[in-house]
Design a protein around this motif. Structure first.
Motif, mmCIF file in Angstrom:
data_model
loop_
_atom_site.group_PDB
_atom_site.id
_atom_site.type_symbol
_atom_site.label_atom_id
_atom_site.label_comp_id
_atom_site.label_asym_id
_atom_site.label_seq_id
_atom_site.Cartn_x
_atom_site.Cartn_y
_atom_site.Cartn_z
ATOM 1 N N LYS A 87 -6.516 -19.038 27.098
ATOM 2 C CA LYS A 87 -7.505 -17.830 27.485
ATOM 3 C C LYS A 87 -7.024 -16.548 27.003
ATOM 4 C CE LYS A 87 -10.320 -16.185 30.989
ATOM 5 N NZ LYS A 87 -10.640 -16.252 32.601
ATOM 6 N N ILE A 125 -7.551 -15.685 23.337
ATOM 7 C CA ILE A 125 -8.981 -15.627 22.887
ATOM 8 C C ILE A 125 -9.166 -14.151 23.182
ATOM 9 C CG2 ILE A 125 -11.355 -16.120 23.481
ATOM 10 C CD1 ILE A 125 -10.292 -18.926 23.960
ATOM 11 N N GLN A 126 -8.596 -13.720 24.516
ATOM 12 C CA GLN A 126 -9.069 -12.285 24.961
ATOM 13 C C GLN A 126 -8.395 -11.287 24.173
ATOM 14 O OE1 GLN A 126 -8.288 -12.604 29.339
ATOM 15 N NE2 GLN A 126 -10.175 -13.326 29.622
ATOM 16 N N THR A 135 -15.059 -14.679 17.809
ATOM 17 C CA THR A 135 -15.326 -15.246 19.090
ATOM 18 C C THR A 135 -15.680 -14.382 20.467
ATOM 19 O OG1 THR A 135 -13.853 -17.022 18.528
ATOM 20 C CG2 THR A 135 -14.146 -17.059 20.817
ATOM 21 N N ARG A 136 -14.727 -13.433 20.624
ATOM 22 C CA ARG A 136 -15.266 -12.301 21.613
ATOM 23 C C ARG A 136 -16.473 -11.608 21.620
ATOM 24 N NH1 ARG A 136 -9.658 -11.114 20.685
ATOM 25 N NH2 ARG A 136 -10.321 -9.356 19.524
ATOM 26 N N GLU A 137 -16.876 -11.363 20.240
ATOM 27 C CA GLU A 137 -18.096 -10.619 19.921
ATOM 28 C C GLU A 137 -19.164 -11.560 20.275
ATOM 29 O OE1 GLU A 137 -16.473 -7.902 16.354
ATOM 30 O OE2 GLU A 137 -17.712 -9.584 15.985
ATOM 31 N N ASN A 138 -19.150 -12.779 19.954
ATOM 32 C CA ASN A 138 -20.247 -13.882 19.865
ATOM 33 C C ASN A 138 -20.379 -14.040 21.517
ATOM 34 O OD1 ASN A 138 -20.660 -14.222 17.447
ATOM 35 N ND2 ASN A 138 -19.272 -15.749 17.073
ATOM 36 N N GLY A 139 -19.299 -14.289 22.172
ATOM 37 C CA GLY A 139 -19.482 -14.283 23.619
ATOM 38 C C GLY A 139 -20.100 -13.526 24.466
ATOM 39 N N ALA A 140 -19.819 -12.390 24.297
ATOM 40 C CA ALA A 140 -20.282 -10.958 24.623
ATOM 41 C C ALA A 140 -21.765 -11.030 24.476
ATOM 42 C CB ALA A 140 -19.684 -9.569 24.230
ATOM 43 N N PHE A 186 -23.739 -13.403 23.681
ATOM 44 C CA PHE A 186 -24.415 -14.663 24.425
ATOM 45 C C PHE A 186 -24.656 -14.307 25.704
ATOM 46 C CE2 PHE A 186 -24.222 -18.498 26.884
ATOM 47 C CZ PHE A 186 -24.993 -19.130 26.281
ATOM 48 N N GLY A 187 -23.722 -13.635 26.254
ATOM 49 C CA GLY A 187 -23.692 -13.415 27.669
ATOM 50 C C GLY A 187 -24.775 -12.223 28.076
#
Length: 249
Positions: free
Chosen positions: A36, A39-40, A48-53, A55-56
């Motif tokens: 984790k 990833i951060q 990955t971080r951009e996509n996660g943000a 999506f959130g």
């Protein structure tokens, strides 16, 4: 991957080992994945971080909208409405052409024609689409929120589920700001009628039109009932009810 040779056959996870049944029998493998913290912080995972943000943000916007219209949604939704709405909100987020990647959001997406087009017409019950259930044109006054259906004949202008004896209509106007998360919903009185061959006009006018920043969302709901001994009961717990976001400005 290794085969499990034991008289005890198990499936599941124990510490760093995962036991499962495959085509070759019972197998075991070690857990894999990216740490984790990496990833951060690792530049290699920037996308990955951009996509996660993003999506959130889409998931949060969908949740905010669903909660804002809970009075309408409670008996007019399908089991996948959460994921379906999140997918649509992701498209709306993509309409934000000003924010950097990773910061695109629904609030700015809905300021564009494309973003509003992506959300307009969303059916909250995929098993009862408004365009299928209601076989009649209607008009919407976005100034007053009034929805009108003229020359409506229930027995002809509805896709009737078996057992339905009555139908109800209700409309709503929601002012919602996806940035400040401030929301207000105003509903029209319910119009209920027997499913017969008589022509009538349906007029649904919300008690008020909420004001504020953000967007105005307009909803139309059709709900079916079965009358037994002068009491109307929701038909199949609302499985055939339709609810659609008919317009957004």
């Amino acid at each position: 991957m290794a085969k499990l040779r034991s008289i005890i056959k198990i499936e599941g996870t124990l510490d760093d080992l995962t036991f499962y049944k495959g085509k070759q029998g019972y197998l075991v493998k070690t857990k894999r994945g990216v740490i984790k913290n990496r990833i951060q912080s690792d530049p290699a995972f920037a996308r990955t971080r951009e996509n996660g943000a993003e999506f959130g943000n889409a998931a949060s916007a969908g949740k905010l909208l669903r909660r804002a219209i809970l009075d309408l949604l409670v008996d007019a939704k399908d089991g996948l409405v959460t994921s379906r709405l999140t997918q649509v909100m992701a498209k709306v987020k993509n309409a934000d052409t000003t924010s950097l990647r990773g910061a695109r959001n629904v609030a700015l997406g809905l300021q564009t024609v494309q973003g509003q087009t992506d959300l307009k017409g969303f059916d909250f019950n995929a098993n009862a689409l408004l365009g299928v259930v209601l076989r009649s044109d209607f008009t919407l006054n976005t100034t007053t929120g009034e929805v009108s259906i003229t020359n409506f004949i229930p027995s002809q202008n509805l896709d009737l589920p078996e057992g339905a004896t009555h139908v109800s209509f209700i409309s709503g106007v929601l002012n919602i700001d996806f940035e400040t998360r401030i929301k207000e919903l105003q509903l029209s009185p319910v119009t209920n009628m027997p499913i017969d061959g008589l022509a009538t006009s349906v007029t649904l006018t919300p008690s008020a039109v909420p004001s504020g920043s953000g967007n105005q969302c307009f909803f139309l709901k059709v709900a079916f009932y079965q009358e037994v001994n002068a009491v109307q009961y929701p038909l199949n717990n609302g499985a055939f009810n339709a609810l659609q976001l008919i317009d957004i400005v």
